[in-house]
Design an enzyme around this catalytic site. Sequence first.
Site, PDB file in Angstrom:
ATOM      1  N   SER A 138       0.857  -1.191   0.000  1.00  0.00           N
ATOM      2  CA  SER A 138       0.000   0.000   0.000  1.00  0.00           C
ATOM      3  C   SER A 138       0.884   1.228   0.000  1.00  0.00           C
ATOM      4  CB  SER A 138      -0.875   0.006   1.263  1.00  0.00           C
ATOM      5  OG  SER A 138      -1.462   1.280   1.466  1.00  0.00           O
ATOM      6  N   TYR A 151      -1.283  -0.442  10.521  1.00  0.00           N
ATOM      7  CA  TYR A 151      -1.619  -0.809   9.132  1.00  0.00           C
ATOM      8  C   TYR A 151      -0.463  -0.455   8.204  1.00  0.00           C
ATOM      9  CZ  TYR A 151      -3.645  -1.072   4.527  1.00  0.00           C
ATOM     10  OH  TYR A 151      -3.846  -1.386   3.196  1.00  0.00           O
TER      11      TYR A 151
HETATM   12  N1  LIG Z   1      -8.770  -0.417  -0.953  1.00  0.00           N
HETATM   13  C1  LIG Z   1      -7.658   0.255  -0.760  1.00  0.00           C
HETATM   14  O1  LIG Z   1      -7.680   1.499  -0.682  1.00  0.00           O
HETATM   15  C2  LIG Z   1      -6.360  -0.447  -0.676  1.00  0.00           C
HETATM   16  C3  LIG Z   1      -6.234  -1.764  -0.269  1.00  0.00           C
HETATM   17  N2  LIG Z   1      -4.997  -2.345  -0.178  1.00  0.00           N
HETATM   18  C4  LIG Z   1      -4.815  -3.739   0.213  1.00  0.00           C
HETATM   19  O2  LIG Z   1      -5.385  -4.553  -0.793  1.00  0.00           O
HETATM   20  C5  LIG Z   1      -5.832  -5.787  -0.237  1.00  0.00           C
HETATM   21  C6  LIG Z   1      -7.265  -6.026  -0.639  1.00  0.00           C
HETATM   22  O3  LIG Z   1      -8.062  -4.990  -0.119  1.00  0.00           O
HETATM   23  P1  LIG Z   1      -9.459  -4.546  -0.744  1.00  0.00           P
HETATM   24  O4  LIG Z   1      -9.825  -5.388  -1.885  1.00  0.00           O
HETATM   25  O5  LIG Z   1      -9.402  -3.090  -0.922  1.00  0.00           O
HETATM   26  O6  LIG Z   1     -10.405  -4.811   0.537  1.00  0.00           O
HETATM   27  P2  LIG Z   1     -11.730  -5.704   0.726  1.00  0.00           P
HETATM   28  O7  LIG Z   1     -12.124  -5.502   2.144  1.00  0.00           O
HETATM   29  O8  LIG Z   1     -12.716  -5.388  -0.328  1.00  0.00           O
HETATM   30  O9  LIG Z   1     -11.184  -7.198   0.521  1.00  0.00           O
HETATM   31  C7  LIG Z   1     -10.343  -7.787   1.448  1.00  0.00           C
HETATM   32  C8  LIG Z   1     -10.268  -9.280   1.206  1.00  0.00           C
HETATM   33  O10 LIG Z   1      -9.371  -9.845   2.174  1.00  0.00           O
HETATM   34  C9  LIG Z   1      -9.975 -11.006   2.731  1.00  0.00           C
HETATM   35  N3  LIG Z   1      -9.506 -11.256   4.092  1.00  0.00           N
HETATM   36  C10 LIG Z   1      -9.431 -10.392   5.138  1.00  0.00           C
HETATM   37  N4  LIG Z   1      -8.986 -11.024   6.236  1.00  0.00           N
HETATM   38  C11 LIG Z   1      -8.763 -12.318   5.878  1.00  0.00           C
HETATM   39  C12 LIG Z   1      -8.301 -13.469   6.562  1.00  0.00           C
HETATM   40  N5  LIG Z   1      -7.975 -13.448   7.863  1.00  0.00           N
HETATM   41  N6  LIG Z   1      -8.183 -14.623   5.878  1.00  0.00           N
HETATM   42  C13 LIG Z   1      -8.512 -14.681   4.569  1.00  0.00           C
HETATM   43  N7  LIG Z   1      -8.966 -13.639   3.863  1.00  0.00           N
HETATM   44  C14 LIG Z   1      -9.083 -12.470   4.519  1.00  0.00           C
HETATM   45  C15 LIG Z   1     -11.475 -10.726   2.680  1.00  0.00           C
HETATM   46  O11 LIG Z   1     -12.181 -11.958   2.593  1.00  0.00           O
HETATM   47  P3  LIG Z   1     -13.070 -12.617   3.748  1.00  0.00           P
HETATM   48  O12 LIG Z   1     -13.589 -11.496   4.605  1.00  0.00           O
HETATM   49  O13 LIG Z   1     -14.125 -13.367   3.021  1.00  0.00           O
HETATM   50  O14 LIG Z   1     -12.113 -13.510   4.455  1.00  0.00           O
HETATM   51  C16 LIG Z   1     -11.608  -9.968   1.368  1.00  0.00           C
HETATM   52  O15 LIG Z   1     -11.791 -10.867   0.304  1.00  0.00           O
HETATM   53  C17 LIG Z   1      -5.584  -5.671   1.265  1.00  0.00           C
HETATM   54  O16 LIG Z   1      -4.367  -6.304   1.566  1.00  0.00           O
HETATM   55  C18 LIG Z   1      -5.482  -4.167   1.491  1.00  0.00           C
HETATM   56  O17 LIG Z   1      -4.703  -3.862   2.621  1.00  0.00           O
HETATM   57  C19 LIG Z   1      -3.857  -1.663  -0.504  1.00  0.00           C
HETATM   58  C20 LIG Z   1      -3.928  -0.378  -0.905  1.00  0.00           C
HETATM   59  C21 LIG Z   1      -5.171   0.329  -1.052  1.00  0.00           C
HETATM   60  O1  LIG Z   2      -3.988   0.838   1.823  1.00  0.00           O
HETATM   61  C1  LIG Z   2      -4.925   1.595   1.646  1.00  0.00           C
HETATM   62  C2  LIG Z   2      -4.788   2.917   1.079  1.00  0.00           C
HETATM   63  S1  LIG Z   2      -4.778   4.072   2.306  1.00  0.00           S
HETATM   64  O2  LIG Z   2      -6.080   4.051   3.008  1.00  0.00           O
HETATM   65  O3  LIG Z   2      -3.699   3.797   3.266  1.00  0.00           O
HETATM   66  O4  LIG Z   2      -4.546   5.378   1.618  1.00  0.00           O
END
Ligand SMILES: NC(=O)C1=CN([C@@H]2O[C@H](COP(=O)(O)OP(=O)(O)OC[C@H]3O[C@@H](n4cnc5c(N)ncnc54)[C@H](OP(=O)(O)O)[C@@H]3O)[C@@H](O)[C@H]2O)C=CC1
Ligand SMILES: O=CCS(=O)(=O)O
Length: 251
Positions: A138, A151
């Site tokens: 991120s 985070y």
């Molecule tokens: N959206 C944003 O602004 C950004 C996101 N990210 C990163 O990208 C990744 C995806 O995020 P995003 O798609 O936005 O978020 P979402 O919340 O939409 O998706 C997150 C996914 O992670 C899964 N997950 C969470 N905890 C667990 C666990 N313990 N075991 C297995 N699966 C898990 C969830 O599935 P379930 O709950 O079914 O287990 C879900 O499918 C993350 O690592 C996030 O930190 C990075 C930069 C920016």
């Molecule tokens: O990883 C997620 C993006 S932000 O919320 O840190 O800008």
Amino acid sequence: MPVVLITGATSGFGRAAAKRFAQAGWSLILTGRRAERLAELETELKEQVPVLTIKLDVRDAAAVSQALAELPQEFKPLTCLINNAGLALAPEPAHKVDLKDWHTMIDTNITGLVNVTHAALPLLIEAGAGASMINLGSVAGQWPYPGSHVYGASKAFVEQFSYNLRCDLQGTGVRVTDLAPGMAETEFTLVRTKGDQAASEALYRGTTPLQAEDIAEQLFYLATLPDHININRLEVMCTRQAWAPFAIDRD
Ligand SMILES: NC(=O)C1=CN([C@@H]2O[C@H](COP(=O)(O)OP(=O)(O)OC[C@H]3O[C@@H](n4cnc5c(N)ncnc54)[C@H](OP(=O)(O)O)[C@@H]3O)[C@@H](O)[C@H]2O)C=CC1
Ligand SMILES: O=CCS(=O)(=O)O
């Protein structure tokens, strides 16, 4: 047929990536904790490509290792691992955070990612040249901001772990990338605010955040680069996001 394993495929980037790779004919291994969502995805995509769904909490090292050890032959070796499962919690300042939330982020974003990586490495190495591991970091891993505390630190781990893995994997043909998105509209903020739909909508309102499909496109691009190219880190922001000045505490 190339095979991609996507953790956290039930939402956001993971779900969009599943659809993008299916479109290109890749076999899919899709994991997440929410079984109903995995079943929906399987129903939607299995007409196009072979799909294996596994209900899996990445924090459970034994379950991760067993799931990967028991992969059916047709889903081996692994061409690409997308270490995407992750979350942010506790947007409040560090001194107001519930310690459990810090532990959950560490257990998921660091330990969970390490668990999956450890179990998947032999399968990626077996695939050899052209295989890749893409880890969701991120912008928060590099740029500090209030409320990012553990985070952002967990994503800094993802960045350095990715670079260090590159050193160890040199000679195997396996690429490693830290993909570092900025603000993207998914369920991320809903999770971070523990279900505050209004706060989530407010964050994305009036601007043009990245969408899950934008990141899925980057993931597909990284996974299909010519074998001899490794992008070490790819930071992607929406055009309307940039950095702010330093904060100064004044009398
Ligand atoms: N959206 C944003 O602004 C950004 C996101 N990210 C990163 O990208 C990744 C995806 O995020 P995003 O798609 O936005 O978020 P979402 O919340 O939409 O998706 C997150 C996914 O992670 C899964 N997950 C969470 N905890 C667990 C666990 N313990 N075991 C297995 N699966 C898990 C969830 O599935 P379930 O709950 O079914 O287990 C879900 O499918 C993350 O690592 C996030 O930190 C990075 C930069 C920016
Ligand atoms: O990883 C997620 C993006 S932000 O919320 O840190 O800008």
